[in-house]
Design an enzyme around this catalytic site. Structure first.
Site, short mmCIF file in Angstrom:
data_model
loop_
_atom_site.label_atom_id
_atom_site.label_comp_id
_atom_site.label_asym_id
_atom_site.label_seq_id
_atom_site.Cartn_x
_atom_site.Cartn_y
_atom_site.Cartn_z
CG LEU A 14 -2.32 -0.50 1.01
CD1 LEU A 14 -3.12 -0.44 2.30
CD2 LEU A 14 -3.02 0.25 -0.08
CG HIS A 15 4.35 1.40 -0.02
ND1 HIS A 15 4.55 2.01 1.19
CD2 HIS A 15 4.54 0.07 0.18
CE1 HIS A 15 4.86 1.09 2.09
NE2 HIS A 15 4.85 -0.10 1.49
CB ALA A 16 3.34 5.72 -4.32
NE ARG A 17 -2.04 5.02 -10.47
CZ ARG A 17 -3.09 5.74 -10.74
NH1 ARG A 17 -3.34 6.81 -10.03
NH2 ARG A 17 -3.87 5.44 -11.74
N PRO A 18 -0.78 2.51 -5.40
CG PRO A 18 0.20 0.40 -5.18
CD PRO A 18 0.52 1.85 -5.40
#
Length: 89
Positions: A14-18
Site C-alpha cells: 500500500l504505497h504511493a499509487r496503490p
C-alpha cells in the site's frame, strides 16, 4: 461496524499509487473507513495515513467500515488488497 483482516497481495504493497487507488475506491463509500496494521490505525480515505502504515506485500491489515454501505465497502476494499497483479503506474 464491520471489519475484515486480509493479507496485502498487491506487489507494491500500500504505497504511493496503490494507496491512492485504495483511497479513491474508499471515497466512493459513505461509511467511515479505517485500516489497522500492527496496532496503528489510519483513515482509509487518507493517502498519507495509509502510506504511514508501511503495509508492504504480505502484510496483514484489518479494514473497518462503519456506515450504511459498510458491508459493500469491506468486500470491495478487501478484494482490492487481495489483487495479486501489479497495479499499473
Amino acid at each position: 461496524m464491520k471489519e475484515a483482516t486480509v493479507q496485502v497481495h498487491l506487489e507494491q504493497g500500500l504505497h504511493a499509487r496503490p494507496a491512492s487507488l485504495f483511497v479513491k475506491k474508499a471515497n466512493t463509500f459513505s461509511s467511515e473507513i479505517s485500516v489497522i496494521k500492527d496496532g496503528r490505525k489510519a483513515n482509509g480515505k487518507s493517502i498519507l495515513g495509509l502510506m504511514g502504515l508501511a503495509a508492504g506485500h504480505g502484510s496483514q491489515v484489518t479494514i473497518q467500515a462503519d456506515g450504511v454501505d459498510e458491508e459493500q465497502a469491506i468486500q470491495e476494499l478487501s478484494e482490492f488488497l487481495l489483487l495479486e497483479h501489479e497495479v499499473e503506474i
